[in-house]
Design an enzyme around this catalytic site. Structure first.
Site, PDB file in Angstrom:
ATOM      1  N   TYR A  48       0.797  -1.220   0.000  1.00 49.19           N
ATOM      2  CA  TYR A  48       0.000   0.000   0.000  1.00 49.19           C
ATOM      3  C   TYR A  48       0.835   1.278   0.000  1.00 49.19           C
ATOM      4  O   TYR A  48       0.341   2.329  -0.389  1.00 49.19           O
ATOM      5  CB  TYR A  48      -0.942   0.013   1.204  1.00 49.19           C
ATOM      6  CG  TYR A  48      -2.050  -0.999   1.089  1.00 49.19           C
ATOM      7  CD1 TYR A  48      -3.197  -0.713   0.357  1.00 49.19           C
ATOM      8  CD2 TYR A  48      -1.957  -2.250   1.688  1.00 49.19           C
ATOM      9  CE1 TYR A  48      -4.218  -1.641   0.233  1.00 49.19           C
ATOM     10  CE2 TYR A  48      -2.963  -3.186   1.571  1.00 49.19           C
ATOM     11  CZ  TYR A  48      -4.092  -2.876   0.844  1.00 49.19           C
ATOM     12  OH  TYR A  48      -5.093  -3.802   0.707  1.00 49.19           O
ATOM     13  N   ILE A  49       2.053   1.211   0.476  1.00 45.07           N
ATOM     14  CA  ILE A  49       2.907   2.398   0.542  1.00 45.07           C
ATOM     15  C   ILE A  49       3.857   2.399  -0.649  1.00 45.07           C
ATOM     16  O   ILE A  49       4.567   1.415  -0.880  1.00 45.07           O
ATOM     17  CB  ILE A  49       3.716   2.418   1.857  1.00 45.07           C
ATOM     18  CG1 ILE A  49       2.772   2.532   3.057  1.00 45.07           C
ATOM     19  CG2 ILE A  49       4.716   3.556   1.854  1.00 45.07           C
ATOM     20  CD1 ILE A  49       3.458   2.365   4.397  1.00 45.07           C
TER      21      ILE A  49
END
Length: 779
Positions: free
Chosen positions: A738-739
């Site tokens: 997600y990052i």
């Protein structure tokens, strides 16, 4: 709206303050009926709402002319409407924004061809309710395309490769009976090989928490009995409580010890066999380039575990046969041979998808795939496109937030519900939620499939959420929402007939994503999750101490990551070994304090006058009681003796290879006695405070040693704090999936933190494309 609004969700929103406003009625035109009442025009929700609508005659005629929507057959008239609702004109609806005018290009790089959904979502092998074999990803299932449900998992129609060669997949070896008998009602019973294998699966789980789960036991015993019934030679077993699998567990423990005791040559042989296997199946040639395959091994039979409170945990995963496997390969390539006596299900040549093989497992009937490895070219391109799409959202997120806040007061219920759902997806990073297959047992939901039983409203615009999300992971959160959001929830709640009714009964994921795509091509609800995770992380990294040590900076990094993991609800259960791990860390700190204590006494021995000048040198170290010190000194003695014994054996092996005679046992015994004497000396010095001082030692040198020990104590204490803070939070999922990895790389370069402290080698290979950024790169 500013990006900082993401953090404002927990702040008190502006309440409307007028109770009478709650009585406001919404438009219930025939185009705005619940999804479950639209007949063939709309998809039925997983839990159809019982709420019904009634439009007055004048409004129905108006809507029919404006929207050309067939009349609903609903006869349960339960809602009243204001005259103002009937006067609502579609022309008042806010116009949709076009993506072209709002989106700025996030990267100067050339636009790549359209991405295959298979490349994007297939990156981690997972358990639970997964749809595909993934390598290192906890990405939610693709809400827009649902391509994996098709038998051949068709891609987006674009060509992904021109030539593809590979050697197929590796099947686990057939089961070899060990003939160890389980007990039933206290008596040993003989099981046929197939039943023995299943019993062995359960025995292997005896020391885990799974066997404490009644659902796990019930599902296992049901499938175990089905296997037993396949042969008359198996004994009649009817009562699970009379089953004793510990003899098989004891056998497994003995086999485990044998593997640990294998010689160096035996271990090397196994390693070489593994390498040969990986060389044959672990690589393919895609367009002439050698690429690593992600997971070429067919999953062996086992007992299904699942994540969270999965209803099928304990069920038997059957052995996959070649007849179930479809091979995808280039037309000109040689088709790999299936195992002897078997055939492939199909051999296809589809260059619009990126998988090499596929099959369906029996427990959840999910389709599994073999894809290229995480560090392959196609995977890297897929990751790059995913994060670039999230960066593009950054340029239009203010416009989207403005629009959905405006739509919060729309007279059409469906639009108001959509706006409220978008608020939760954006601010709370909720998954949009997909419609489930009929008969799926796990009661998991996302934002669009929330029911009234999943929320509780309290004064002060407070909303309590409690539901099972993806993989049956429980989501519990209490937030203070904006006043209009709270008002909307109360309005939706007024018309419920049951807590089982859907909160957003006029919204589904497909319609929501269709609306989002009007802002930007390819924009779906899941992009918000990636964007908010990366944005939150970058903002939290501003708390990094510029002048701190590397370990202090890494602690700040992990704290920022933890904020993202909490936002995305990435939980994990506290490990059973957590307490032991913490005890080992405590012992490590005490061991360092023991060294520090001895060094301080050494300084006083070198210069007794320091006792008055620096009284802190004579102060006892905390946590170092007499009993612990004696145990630690004994531990040091045993450790030294063990080292001497191993050295003695190694020296004898070397002498034997050189044709020399063995060393005398008396030499070893003398060394062991010396170790015992050293322990006695340590104890004496500690009690008297008079240390044995070396000629080279000086007060300055010893003080420098104390400073080094203090630094080490500081580092271990940071590890302790970090471990305690993250015991229930899974940091890996957010960091990997997600990052944007470029945020981490830029942070490392800016703060002089070695990149290998953040990404291990496999992740550095996976994100090779992200390692090129400079220290000033921004998401």
């Amino acid at each position: 709206m500013k990006d900082a609004e993401l953090e404002s969700v927990k702040k008190v929103g502006k309440a409307n303050g007028k109770k009478s406003a709650v009585k406001e009625e919404l438009s219930d035109s025939e185009s705005d009926v619940p999804l479950g009442k639209r007949g063939n025009k709309g998809k039925k929700s997983a839990t159809p709402s019982k709420r019904t609508t009634r439009a007055n005659t004048a409004n129905a005629a108006q809507v029919k002319q404006e929207n050309k929507t067939p009349k609903t057959n609903d006869t349960k008239a339960k809602r009243k409407r204001n005259e103002s609702d009937s006067e609502f004109d579609d022309k008042k609806r806010p116009a949709k924004s076009t993506a072209k005018s709002a989106v700025k290009k996030a990267s100067p790089q050339k636009k790549k061809k359209k991405e295959d959904p298979a490349e994007k979502d297939m990156s981690e092998k997972k358990k639970g309710k997964q749809k595909v074999v993934k390598e290192e990803s906890d990405e939610e299932d693709d809400e827009e395309y649902r391509w994996w449900e098709a038998e051949n998992a068709k891609g987006d129609g674009t060509v992904k490769w021109n030539t593809l060669e590979h050697n197929g997949v590796y099947f686990p070896p057939e089961y070899v009976p060990h003939n160890v008998k389980m007990k039933y009602d206290g008596k040993e019973v003989h099981l046929e090989p197939e039943a023995e294998e299943v019993a062995t699966f359960y025995a292997a789980a005896l020391n885990t928490e799974h066997v404490e789960n009644p659902t796990f036991n019930e599902n296992f015993f049901r499938d175990f009995k089905a296997i037993l019934d396949k042969s008359d030679k198996n004994p009649p077993i009817e009562d699970f409580k009379k089953c004793d699998f510990t003899p098989i567990l004891d056998h497994l423990e003995r086999e485990k010890e044998k593997r640990k005791a294998m010689s160096k040559e035996e271990k090397q042989k196994l390693k070489e066999e593994k390498l040969q296997l990986e060389e044959k199946y672990g690589y393919c040639y895609l367009d002439g380039r050698k690429q690593k395959v992600g997971n070429f091994r067919i999953e062996p039979p086992s007992l299904f575990r699942g994540r969270g409170k999965h209803p099928k945990t304990g069920s038997l995963k059957l052995r996959v046969q070649p007849e179930q496997v479809t091979i995808n390969i280039g037309k000109a390539a040689k088709v790999p041979e299936p195992p002897a006596g078997h055939n492939w299900n199909k051999v296809i040549h589809d260059n619009t998808v990126t998988w090499l093989a596929t099959w369906k497992e029996n427990v959840n009937e999910n389709i599994k795939y073999v894809f290229l490895a995480a560090n392959s070219t196609l995977k890297g391109q897929s990751d790059f496109k995913k994060f670039e799409k999230a960066r593009e959202l950054k340029d239009i997120v203010a416009k989207i937030r403005h629009d959905y806040n405006k739509d919060m007061t729309n007279k059409v219920t469906a639009i108001r519900q959509r706006a409220t759902a978008m608020y939760f997806i954006d601010r709370l990073a909720l998954r949009a939620g997909n419609e489930k297959k009929e008969g799926e047992e796990a009661d998991t939901v996302g934002c669009c499939s929330l029911r009234f039983e999943h929320i509780r409203l309290e004064a002060g615009n407070t909303v309590h959420f409690d539901f099972l999300g993806k993989d049956s992971i429980r989501y519990q959160n209490t937030v203070t929402v904006d006043g209009q959001v709270f008002k909307n929830l109360k309005l939706f709640q007024r018309h419920k007939e049951s807590d089982k009714d859907q909160l957003f009964d006029r919204v589904n994921t497909q319609e929501l994503n269709k609306h989002l795509s009007s802002y930007m091509d390819g924009l779906t609800a899941k992009v918000f999750r990636t964007y908010n995770a990366s944005h939150t992380f970058q903002e939290q990294l501003k708390n990094t101490p510029v002048s701190g040590s590397v370990n202090e900076k890494i602690l700040a990094y992990n704290r920022a990551n933890r904020e993202v993991a909490i936002l995305c609800n990435h939980q994990r259960t506290v490990s059973k070994t957590f307490d032991n791990q913490m005890n080992r860390i405590e012992d490590k700190i005490r061991a360092l304090k023991y060294q520090k204590m001895r060094l301080k006494k050494t300084m006083l021995t070198l210069d007794p006058k320091l006792k008055k000048k620096r009284p802190e040198l004579d102060e006892p170290e905390s946590d170092l009681g007499e009993e612990w010190c004696e145990e630690y000194e004994k531990h040091l003695e045993e450790k030294e003796k063990d080292r001497l014994r191993k050295k003695f054996e190694k020296d004898n092996e070397k002498r034997k290879s050189e044709g020399k005679g063995p060393l005398s046992e008396s030499e070893l015994n003398e060394q062991l006695e010396e170790a015992e004497e050293k322990t006695k000396q340590l104890s004496k010095e500690r009690k008297t405070g008079k240390m044995e001082v070396k000629k080279s030692q000086t007060v300055e040198k010893v003080e420098a040693q104390i400073e080094k020990v203090n630094e080490r104590i500081k580092v271990v204490n940071l590890t302790k704090v970090e471990k305690e803070e993250n015991k229930t939070t899974a940091l890996g999922t957010s960091k990997i999936n997600y990052i944007d990895p470029r945020i981490s790389a830029a942070w490392c370069y800016k703060h002089d933190v070695p990149i290998d402290k953040i990404f291990n080698k496999s992740l550095r290979d996976k994100f090779k494309w992200a390692m090129e950024v400079d220290k000033n790169w921004k998401f």
